[in-house]
Scaffold this active site. Structure first.
Site, PDB file in Angstrom:
ATOM      1  N   GLY A 132      -3.455  -6.776   5.865  1.00  0.00           N
ATOM      2  CA  GLY A 132      -4.473  -5.941   6.495  1.00  0.00           C
ATOM      3  C   GLY A 132      -5.203  -6.634   7.621  1.00  0.00           C
ATOM      4  N   GLY A 185       0.916  -3.972   4.673  1.00  0.00           N
ATOM      5  CA  GLY A 185       1.180  -5.380   4.982  1.00  0.00           C
ATOM      6  C   GLY A 185      -0.120  -6.149   4.946  1.00  0.00           C
ATOM      7  CB  THR A 243      -0.860  -0.009   1.273  1.00  0.00           C
ATOM      8  OG1 THR A 243      -1.624  -1.209   1.286  1.00  0.00           O
ATOM      9  CG2 THR A 243      -1.764   1.204   1.327  1.00  0.00           C
ATOM     10  NE  ARG A 246      -7.964  -8.177   2.092  1.00  0.00           N
ATOM     11  CZ  ARG A 246      -6.863  -7.432   2.191  1.00  0.00           C
ATOM     12  NH1 ARG A 246      -6.598  -6.510   1.297  1.00  0.00           N
ATOM     13  NH2 ARG A 246      -6.014  -7.624   3.169  1.00  0.00           N
ATOM     14  CB  VAL A 247     -12.777  -3.939   3.111  1.00  0.00           C
ATOM     15  CG1 VAL A 247     -12.273  -2.645   3.722  1.00  0.00           C
ATOM     16  CG2 VAL A 247     -13.913  -3.670   2.126  1.00  0.00           C
ATOM     17  N   GLY A 248      -9.320  -4.400   3.066  1.00  0.00           N
ATOM     18  CA  GLY A 248      -8.167  -4.563   3.948  1.00  0.00           C
ATOM     19  C   GLY A 248      -8.119  -3.453   4.980  1.00  0.00           C
ATOM     20  CG  ASP A 249      -4.300  -2.305   6.588  1.00  0.00           C
ATOM     21  OD1 ASP A 249      -4.209  -2.980   5.542  1.00  0.00           O
ATOM     22  OD2 ASP A 249      -3.422  -1.488   6.942  1.00  0.00           O
TER      23      ASP A 249
END
Lengths: 312, 312
Positions: free
Chosen positions: B206, B204, B152, B180-183
């Site tokens: 998430g 990294g 990211t 999908r939703v990461g951090d």
């Protein structure tokens, strides 16, 4: 043997009773929390959660939900999903994976469908009528008025081994923009739980709650030794001061929390915020965090003179 | 006059140079951060951000981005969006609203389209070829291998008045589940900034970063008086210990941070994590957080003997 539950709003009382009964029968804390949240999701009478939830500005019900296991820190959630009967169940399933634990929109619905979760229309006739009446009255004349209803169900539980879990579910703001994600499925803002410290969850205007990661802040305070009630009240007060010093008018925000020993706390910037508490003593009751002229108390709902609190 | 920027990975160097030039011309910190992130989004060579980003398991590029203004605590983000040329610009626009600040999926794309943001196909031919080759090799044989690429871009900046801002953008895990939703777009996990304390951001895995709300944790430590480098290192170390004590094998996690005075810090559980730093002195350089046999240092990338760090 000692177990406990705390949940936002009066609407959670039947769910908490069901969860407590599961714990009495030596049930798993994760299952107890999920069944308690599902009870609220399934009740059409509650216009802010699951079936019966109020729709977005396009007239579609879009739901957010999350689950966290305080023992493992496993967390999962779904965001802006349509047609899923019990979003909290899908969130729980997702929490068990190492990757792809939070899913939004169509991808989340596809996951639910292909994993056998019940898919159905979530717009109840009562919600459709309210939507149509509001639109007829003139959509957008005062959009923030429309956003008034946002009562998320958040349930935190602890079993007699000290294992904690948390589940949340909401249809979000009435007439929200399609795809809007509030604080509820956002870890640290809408919920956080760690069996070694405690858990917290929030309900209210998600955009304002998120600016302060309120749930993580409360758990962090407990981790650093603060008692659960002070953690709730001071985290909320500090955050409101922060918002006001940046020229934000803080929207409504209410929090619940439970420490690792099962003690509970709550705080609100409403005049009154009802919540539900259950314990292994068999008691399951509605309490209220009350703000009157700077005087804050937690009291039994039966002792509240509700007429004093008007529209809140 | 003193201004600063810190950004994840080497790929951010041109963007940081562009942002620093805007600040030198007395530009707005928000605009400088956004232009810096856009520079990375627009570069096809970077396979984890914007155009050129690697697709999900269905072959579609889905992007997450967020923006936060440390002066006002305004924050906005988009999650799992397709076909938006510069997601960070949409996140910035959303951050200016009181409600509906975070949008996912189709609803977010509709917002971008109707507000005049550029809509276009984001799957570059280079990314398509990599996807097809990977699928041909046998999709799912080792899904966690596929998830290796998740770099990211996170940029934190501070202008000479002390106003801070943060922008993040990513295409998330290669071959991730649709939706999908990461951090990255999750406030407190992927990013957080408060001009009165400092800012932090993460890159990294998430799902592992989210379990500890790493960015908010780092800012909280600075708020409580910890220096920026200790805040990064100790927050990361404590979180990894927490994960390991719950039987999680911590995935890769790297963090950057800047305190309210413009001092910077970084930490990683990789052998080496390159990042970019620019300052009003005119210097704009790649640094690296290095882990060798328990010895942690921040060093100039030119002084790193890269061959020692192999595949990381």
């Amino acid at each position: 043997m000692r177990w406990n539950m705390i949940a936002t709003w009066k609407m959670s009382i039947d769910g908490v009773r069901e969860g407590m009964e599961l714990l009495r029968k030596d049930g798993d804390i994760c299952k107890a929390v999920i069944e308690a949240v599902k009870n609220v999701e399934d009740n059409e009478a509650y216009s802010s959660v699951g079936y019966g939830g109020l729709p977005n500005e396009d007239g579609a019900v879009e739901l957010d939900a999350a689950f966290m296991d305080g023992e493992t820190l496993d967390a999962g959630g779904v965001m802006a999903v349509r047609n899923i009967k019990n979003p909290v169940e899908v969130a729980h399933r997702l929490s068990k994976y190492r990757r792809n634990c939070f899913l939004a929109g169509e991808g989340a619905v596809e996951f639910a469908r292909s994993n056998g979760f019940t898919i159905c229309e979530m717009l109840a006739s009562s919600a459709k009528i309210k939507y149509e009446n509001t639109i007829l009255r003139g959509k957008g004349q005062n959009p923030l008025e429309a956003y008034k209803e946002h009562d998320t169900v958040c349930i935190i539980g602890r079993d007699d081994m000290g294992r904690m879990a948390c589940g949340v579910s909401t249809s979000g703001l009435f007439l929200k923009h399609p795809g809007r994600v509030g604080d509820s499925p956002v870890i640290g803002s809408g919920f956080y739980v760690d069996s070694l410290s405690g858990g917290a969850a929030a309900t209210g205007v998600g955009e304002d709650i998120m600016k302060g990661c309120l749930s993580y802040e409360i758990v962090g305070r407990m981790r650093r030794g603060q008692d659960v009630q002070s953690a709730c009240q001071e985290a909320l007060d500090d955050h409101i001061r922060q918002l006001e010093s940046r020229n934000h008018k803080a929207g409504s925000m209410s929090v619940i929390a439970m420490d690792k020993n099962g003690n509970i706390g709550a705080a609100t910037n409403l005049k009154i915020f009802p919540f539900t508490a259950g314990s292994s003593s068999g008691k399951c009751e509605v309490l209220a965090a009350v703000n009157t002229r700077g005087n804050r108390r937690i009291m039994r709902a039966d002792d509240v003179r509700w007429e004093e609190y008007g529209g809140d």
